[in-house]
Write an enzyme that holds these catalytic residues in place. Structure first.
Site, PDB file in Angstrom:
ATOM      1  N   CYS A   4      40.544  39.837  51.027  1.00 25.22           N
ATOM      2  CA  CYS A   4      39.444  39.612  50.381  1.00 25.22           C
ATOM      3  C   CYS A   4      39.371  38.186  49.675  1.00 25.22           C
ATOM      4  O   CYS A   4      40.152  37.839  48.842  1.00 25.22           O
ATOM      5  CB  CYS A   4      39.599  40.734  49.147  1.00 25.22           C
ATOM      6  SG  CYS A   4      38.302  40.477  48.023  1.00 25.22           S
ATOM      7  N   CYS A  21      38.569  37.648  46.065  1.00 18.08           N
ATOM      8  CA  CYS A  21      39.753  38.283  45.143  1.00 18.08           C
ATOM      9  C   CYS A  21      40.573  37.085  45.110  1.00 18.08           C
ATOM     10  O   CYS A  21      41.159  36.790  43.996  1.00 18.08           O
ATOM     11  CB  CYS A  21      40.365  39.234  45.902  1.00 18.08           C
ATOM     12  SG  CYS A  21      39.636  40.844  46.137  1.00 18.08           S
TER      13      CYS A  21
END
Length: 87
Positions: free
Chosen positions: A34, A37
């Site tokens: 991700c 993230c």
């Protein structure tokens, strides 16, 4: 790892480090793949490190089966997913 950062890898980690915390915990539901993230991590770490011990930051990787179940329990449907746990 700084004492304000927690890495959650099991249901026991979740119970012992997040649910039993004496201070509020910001939880980032994350995954290694991700990108957003990874970009969000330094911002969260700076924010929590400046809280003078009033907050902790936990990372929960949703690719770990037990943690995916926790993410489901909190209705996390996209990453990065954030929540605050106050005991």
């Amino acid at each position: 790892m700084q004492d304000y950062k927690l890495t959650i890898k099991t249901q026991d980690d979740w119970k012992n480090q997040v649910l039993a915390s004496q201070v509020p915990v910001i939880v980032q539901f994350t995954a290694s793949w991700c990108g957003p993230c990874q970009k969000q991590k330094p911002i969260l770490e700076k924010f929590v490190s400046e809280s003078a011990g009033k907050l902790k930051l936990a990372y929960a990787d949703v690719d770990i089966p037990d943690l995916g179940d926790i993410a489901d329990d909190f209705k996390i449907q996209s990453l990065p997913g954030l929540m605050e746990q106050v005991s």
